[in-house]
Design a protein around this motif. Structure first.
Motif, PDB file in Angstrom:
ATOM      1  N   VAL A  62       0.824  -1.430  -0.211  1.00 24.86           N
ATOM      2  CA  VAL A  62       0.094  -0.030   0.217  1.00 24.86           C
ATOM      3  C   VAL A  62       0.787   1.440  -0.093  1.00 24.86           C
ATOM      4  N   ILE A  63       0.669   1.715  -1.054  1.00 26.13           N
ATOM      5  CA  ILE A  63       1.211   3.950  -1.752  1.00 26.13           C
ATOM      6  C   ILE A  63       0.774   4.169  -0.167  1.00 26.13           C
ATOM      7  N   LYS A  64       1.736   5.629  -0.315  1.00 21.92           N
ATOM      8  CA  LYS A  64       1.356   6.366   0.382  1.00 21.92           C
ATOM      9  C   LYS A  64       0.029   7.152  -0.010  1.00 21.92           C
ATOM     10  N   GLU A  65       0.040   7.275  -1.257  1.00 19.51           N
ATOM     11  CA  GLU A  65      -0.974   8.256  -1.568  1.00 19.51           C
ATOM     12  C   GLU A  65      -2.201   7.109  -0.877  1.00 19.51           C
ATOM     13  N   THR A  66      -2.328   5.945  -1.607  1.00 16.42           N
ATOM     14  CA  THR A  66      -3.655   4.932  -0.583  1.00 16.42           C
ATOM     15  C   THR A  66      -3.708   5.131   1.505  1.00 16.42           C
ATOM     16  N   LEU A  67      -2.500   5.662   1.842  1.00 11.71           N
ATOM     17  CA  LEU A  67      -2.565   5.697   3.030  1.00 11.71           C
ATOM     18  C   LEU A  67      -2.952   7.128   3.088  1.00 11.71           C
ATOM     19  N   GLU A  68      -3.099   7.543   2.832  1.00 11.20           N
ATOM     20  CA  GLU A  68      -2.920   9.430   3.394  1.00 11.20           C
ATOM     21  C   GLU A  68      -4.687   9.122   2.849  1.00 11.20           C
ATOM     22  N   ARG A  69      -5.556   8.772   1.652  1.00 16.77           N
ATOM     23  CA  ARG A  69      -6.947   9.190   1.401  1.00 16.77           C
ATOM     24  C   ARG A  69      -7.549   7.681   1.863  1.00 16.77           C
ATOM     25  N   SER A  70      -7.331   6.575   2.613  1.00 14.75           N
ATOM     26  CA  SER A  70      -8.235   5.406   2.681  1.00 14.75           C
ATOM     27  C   SER A  70      -7.877   5.656   4.708  1.00 14.75           C
ATOM     28  N   SER A  71      -8.849   4.594   4.970  1.00 13.17           N
ATOM     29  CA  SER A  71      -8.888   4.920   6.472  1.00 13.17           C
ATOM     30  C   SER A  71      -7.501   2.917   6.706  1.00 13.17           C
ATOM     31  N   LEU A  72      -7.446   2.694   5.843  1.00 14.65           N
ATOM     32  CA  LEU A  72      -6.133   1.585   5.554  1.00 14.65           C
ATOM     33  C   LEU A  72      -5.548   1.572   6.847  1.00 14.65           C
ATOM     34  N   GLY A  73      -5.055   0.271   7.301  1.00 13.26           N
ATOM     35  CA  GLY A  73      -3.195   0.508   8.132  1.00 13.26           C
ATOM     36  C   GLY A  73      -3.326  -0.284   9.079  1.00 13.26           C
ATOM     37  N   ALA A  74      -4.511  -0.396  10.079  1.00 13.60           N
ATOM     38  CA  ALA A  74      -4.760  -0.468  11.673  1.00 13.60           C
ATOM     39  C   ALA A  74      -4.255  -2.540  11.938  1.00 13.60           C
ATOM     40  N   GLN A  75      -4.132  -3.008  12.709  1.00 18.18           N
ATOM     41  CA  GLN A  75      -3.677  -4.116  12.243  1.00 18.18           C
ATOM     42  C   GLN A  75      -4.854  -5.135  13.871  1.00 18.18           C
ATOM     43  N   GLY A  76      -5.614  -5.191  13.331  1.00 16.81           N
ATOM     44  CA  GLY A  76      -6.571  -6.566  13.331  1.00 16.81           C
ATOM     45  C   GLY A  76      -7.696  -6.126  12.971  1.00 16.81           C
ATOM     46  N   ALA A  77      -7.960  -4.743  11.746  1.00 20.57           N
ATOM     47  CA  ALA A  77      -9.240  -4.210  11.850  1.00 20.57           C
ATOM     48  C   ALA A  77     -10.206  -5.426  11.083  1.00 20.57           C
ATOM     49  N   ARG A  78     -11.488  -5.046  11.247  1.00 19.46           N
ATOM     50  CA  ARG A  78     -12.194  -5.854   9.813  1.00 19.46           C
ATOM     51  C   ARG A  78     -12.976  -5.565   8.917  1.00 19.46           C
ATOM     52  N   VAL A  79     -11.896  -6.218   8.031  1.00 14.71           N
ATOM     53  CA  VAL A  79     -12.200  -5.572   6.780  1.00 14.71           C
ATOM     54  C   VAL A  79     -13.230  -6.297   5.562  1.00 14.71           C
ATOM     55  N   ASN A  80     -13.989  -5.413   4.416  1.00 15.59           N
ATOM     56  CA  ASN A  80     -14.718  -5.940   3.789  1.00 15.59           C
ATOM     57  C   ASN A  80     -13.456  -6.635   2.636  1.00 15.59           C
ATOM     58  N   LEU A  81     -13.903  -7.716   2.109  1.00 17.39           N
ATOM     59  CA  LEU A  81     -13.329  -8.333   0.830  1.00 17.39           C
ATOM     60  C   LEU A  81     -14.029  -8.552  -0.204  1.00 17.39           C
ATOM     61  N   GLU A  82     -13.721  -8.098  -1.427  1.00 20.46           N
ATOM     62  CA  GLU A  82     -14.072  -8.762  -2.794  1.00 20.46           C
ATOM     63  C   GLU A  82     -13.307  -8.484  -4.331  1.00 20.46           C
ATOM     64  N   ARG A  83     -13.125  -9.836  -4.446  1.00 24.78           N
ATOM     65  CA  ARG A  83     -12.172  -9.960  -6.106  1.00 24.78           C
ATOM     66  C   ARG A  83     -12.808  -9.346  -6.844  1.00 24.78           C
ATOM     67  N   ALA A  84     -12.158  -9.057  -7.906  1.00 30.24           N
ATOM     68  CA  ALA A  84     -12.771  -7.923  -9.107  1.00 30.24           C
ATOM     69  C   ALA A  84     -13.711  -8.929 -10.026  1.00 30.24           C
ATOM     70  N   VAL A  85     -14.868  -8.328 -10.151  1.00 24.42           N
ATOM     71  CA  VAL A  85     -15.434  -9.368 -11.412  1.00 24.42           C
ATOM     72  C   VAL A  85     -14.823  -9.634 -12.485  1.00 24.42           C
ATOM     73  N   ARG A  86     -15.899 -11.068 -12.960  1.00 22.68           N
ATOM     74  CA  ARG A  86     -14.717 -11.273 -14.117  1.00 22.68           C
ATOM     75  C   ARG A  86     -15.729 -10.809 -14.558  1.00 22.68           C
ATOM     76  N   ALA A  87     -16.169 -10.918 -15.852  1.00 23.86           N
ATOM     77  CA  ALA A  87     -16.571 -10.586 -17.311  1.00 23.86           C
ATOM     78  C   ALA A  87     -18.078 -11.583 -17.748  1.00 23.86           C
ATOM     79  N   ASP A  88     -18.022 -11.766 -17.207  1.00 27.18           N
ATOM     80  CA  ASP A  88     -19.338 -13.140 -17.044  1.00 27.18           C
ATOM     81  C   ASP A  88     -19.981 -13.376 -16.323  1.00 27.18           C
ATOM     82  N   GLN A  89     -19.591 -12.656 -15.062  1.00 27.96           N
ATOM     83  CA  GLN A  89     -20.961 -12.259 -13.790  1.00 27.96           C
ATOM     84  C   GLN A  89     -21.545 -11.351 -13.861  1.00 27.96           C
TER      85      GLN A  89
END
Length: 194
Positions: A62-89
């Motif tokens: 995770v680069i500096k830009e992402t760390l500054e613009r988001s709330s990411l970065g806390a160990q133990g945090a519960r996070v929502n996960l989604e894989r990239a969508v496939r073209a046939d979905q």
């Protein structure tokens, strides 16, 4: 590209600071089941590239830009996960790029009989892209805006969203990642080029 339909909640199990960046290790058994180096996984709505998969844990840089613009970065945090969508979905939510526009703060939470109404702060830089009945991604979740004014907006969470995403447990005062509808940004760009 993503749909904003969360596949599972995961956990940030390790954070390694690297000067102006960080390496995160995220546990997510479902999203790692077919993940490999170079795949995209949205973590709380942030599109990140898989560097390594080890069992049910994947690692991302995770680069500096992402760390500054988001709330990411806390160990133990519960996070929502989604894989990239496939073209046939099916596109079940709306077009979510995983390019977070900023963060918002949960201002209030009103429980209903079967849902919760949440109100979030609205940064003036992105307010023009938020419209009542329009789409917005909060921590990667595709949601419909129920109300909007100059400095805040509201959404309503159905039981499934409350149960299967981290918004079900978010407390007033917590920060979330916001991505506005990309179509609104393109329309503005086209009209202003006029």
């Amino acid at each position: 590209m993503f749909t904003g339909i969360i596949e599972e909640m995961g956990e940030i199990v390790a954070v390694e600071a690297r000067g102006d960046s960080a390496r995160l290790s995220v546990r997510g058994p479902l999203v790692t089941s077919d993940a490999g180096h170079g795949d995209s996984i949205a973590v709380n709505g942030v599109c990140l590239t898989v560097v390594e998969v080890n069992g049910d844990v994947f690692t991302v840089d995770v680069i500096k830009e992402t760390l500054e613009r988001s709330s990411l970065g806390a160990q133990g945090a519960r996070v929502n996960l989604e894989r990239a969508v496939r073209a046939d979905q099916r596109l079940g939510g709306h077009i979510v790029q995983g390019h977070v526009d900023g963060t918002a703060v949960l201002l209030s939470r009103e429980p209903g009989e079967h849902w919760d109404n949440l109100r979030f702060s609205l940064d003036g830089r992105i307010a023009r892209y938020v419209a009542e009945k329009g789409s917005i991604a909060i921590d990667g979740i595709s949601l419909t805006v129920t109300t909007v004014d100059d400095d805040s907006f509201g959404v309503s969470l159905i039981p499934t969203t409350l149960r299967l995403t981290n918004l079900g447990g978010r407390a007033v005062g917590e920060r979330v990642n916001i991505e506005v509808d990309v179509i609104a940004k393109y329309v503005e760009r086209l009209v202003s080029a006029g």
